[in-house]
Write an enzyme that holds these catalytic residues in place. Structure first.
Site, PDB file in Angstrom:
ATOM      1  N   SER A   1      -9.494  -2.410  -2.041  1.00 35.84           N
ATOM      2  CA  SER A   1     -10.045  -3.172  -3.161  1.00 35.84           C
ATOM      3  C   SER A   1     -11.019  -4.237  -2.683  1.00 35.84           C
ATOM      4  O   SER A   1     -10.929  -4.742  -1.563  1.00 35.84           O
ATOM      5  CB  SER A   1      -8.924  -3.845  -3.946  1.00 35.84           C
TER       6      SER A   1
HETATM    7  N1  SAH Z   1      -3.857  -2.182  -2.751  1.00 36.45           N
HETATM    8  C1  SAH Z   1      -4.967  -1.522  -2.095  1.00 36.45           C
HETATM    9  C2  SAH Z   1      -5.816  -0.725  -3.042  1.00 36.45           C
HETATM   10  C3  SAH Z   1      -5.320   0.637  -3.159  1.00 36.45           C
HETATM   11  S1  SAH Z   1      -6.248   1.727  -4.172  1.00 36.45           S
HETATM   12  C4  SAH Z   1      -5.754  -2.527  -1.305  1.00 36.45           C
HETATM   13  O1  SAH Z   1      -5.174  -3.494  -0.858  1.00 36.45           O
HETATM   14  O2  SAH Z   1      -6.931  -2.350  -1.072  1.00 36.45           O
HETATM   15  C5  SAH Z   1      -4.945   2.280  -5.234  1.00 36.45           C
HETATM   16  C6  SAH Z   1      -3.815   3.044  -4.592  1.00 36.45           C
HETATM   17  O3  SAH Z   1      -2.891   3.361  -5.628  1.00 36.45           O
HETATM   18  C7  SAH Z   1      -4.201   4.359  -3.932  1.00 36.45           C
HETATM   19  O4  SAH Z   1      -3.819   4.356  -2.591  1.00 36.45           O
HETATM   20  C8  SAH Z   1      -3.417   5.407  -4.741  1.00 36.45           C
HETATM   21  O5  SAH Z   1      -2.945   6.496  -3.962  1.00 36.45           O
HETATM   22  C9  SAH Z   1      -2.265   4.568  -5.284  1.00 36.45           C
HETATM   23  N2  SAH Z   1      -1.572   5.122  -6.443  1.00 36.45           N
HETATM   24  C10 SAH Z   1      -2.098   5.739  -7.524  1.00 36.45           C
HETATM   25  N3  SAH Z   1      -1.119   6.122  -8.376  1.00 36.45           N
HETATM   26  C11 SAH Z   1       0.063   5.705  -7.817  1.00 36.45           C
HETATM   27  C12 SAH Z   1       1.438   5.800  -8.203  1.00 36.45           C
HETATM   28  N4  SAH Z   1       1.812   6.403  -9.336  1.00 36.45           N
HETATM   29  N5  SAH Z   1       2.371   5.266  -7.386  1.00 36.45           N
HETATM   30  C13 SAH Z   1       2.016   4.666  -6.223  1.00 36.45           C
HETATM   31  N6  SAH Z   1       0.748   4.545  -5.803  1.00 36.45           N
HETATM   32  C14 SAH Z   1      -0.234   5.063  -6.588  1.00 36.45           C
END
Ligand code: SAH
Length: 217
Positions: free
Chosen positions: A67
């Site tokens: 992010s």
């Molecule tokens: N928190 C991260 C951003 C991750 S992007 C950061 O610090 O940059 C969003 C993430 O959510 C992805 O890795 C995706 O695989 C995950 N995701 C999507 N749906 C999900 C679910 N139902 N349960 C757990 N993770 C999920």
């Protein structure tokens, strides 16, 4: 690659990012200090390390992204509301960056990820940084973590199709949940606050997140 050689660990590079976040309106000094404390370049591929302290999202494989620092700061600032946090839940660990930031602001951090290699890599990274108050779970985060609830805060890093009413039940009274809601065309950030009488929803600004998907892969 000698990361320090290209200035990645320099205080100045990081300070520029903090200045940028301030200009964009982040006011919570504790959040800014936590962002300053986390070496974001360690959470992206070496090829992208030179851009790690730009205020942008970057690819992290499996069609996912780390992010943008601004949105990490903004969501945590809203969730924290200026008060120390006890137990928090993040849904969507990705590379583990936001979990690392949260580890400086909460007593206990739980974070869930549905893509196994991302979960494994985040685990290794957080262990190397010795962030021992973070517990990562390889699981579908749509159902939250009822066995660990209640939480002071819940933060979602992926856009849900609805406000996920089941998840808010895992908030403490006084707890706050911040989540993006919408589809790939249009999403808004929502704050959900729980008080003794029930829940209050506030729609905030437009955002752009990867979608929340169900099941593990
Ligand atoms: N928190 C991260 C951003 C991750 S992007 C950061 O610090 O940059 C969003 C993430 O959510 C992805 O890795 C995706 O695989 C995950 N995701 C999507 N749906 C999900 C679910 N139902 N349960 C757990 N993770 C999920």
């Amino acid at each position: 690659m000698n990361i320090s050689g290209i200035g990645m660990t320099s205080q100045r590079t990081k300070q520029r990012m903090i200045d940028r976040l301030r200009e964009k309106g982040i006011k919570d000094e504790a959040v800014l200090a936590a962002i300053f404390a986390v070496p974001r370049h360690l959470f992206v591929d070496e090829a992208l390390a030179s851009r790690a302290y730009d205020d942008v999202s970057l690819p992290i494989n499996f069609n996912q992204t780390i992010s943008q620092p601004y949105i990490v700061a903004r969501m945590i600032e809203i969730m924290r509301n200026g008060a120390p946090m006890g137990r928090v839940l993040e849904i969507g660990t990705g590379c583990g960056y936001q979990a690392a930031v949260l580890s400086h602001l909460a007593t206990e951090v739980y974070s869930m990820e549905r893509i196994a290699p991302l979960h494994e890599r985040a685990k290794k990274q957080l262990r190397e940084l010795k962030l021992r108050n973070v517990t990562l779970r390889y699981a579908d985060g749509c159902v939250g973590l009822p066995e660990v609830a209640p939480f002071d805060g819940i933060i979602m890093a992926a856009a849900a199709p609805t406000l996920l009413p089941a998840l808010r039940e895992q908030l403490k009274v006084g707890g706050r949940m911040v989540l993006p809601v919408g589809n790939m065309q249009e999403q808004s950030l929502y704050l959900i606050e729980r008080d003794a009488k029930g829940f209050r929803e506030t729609k905030l600004e437009s955002v752009k997140f990867v979608p929340l998907l169900s099941g593990k892969v």
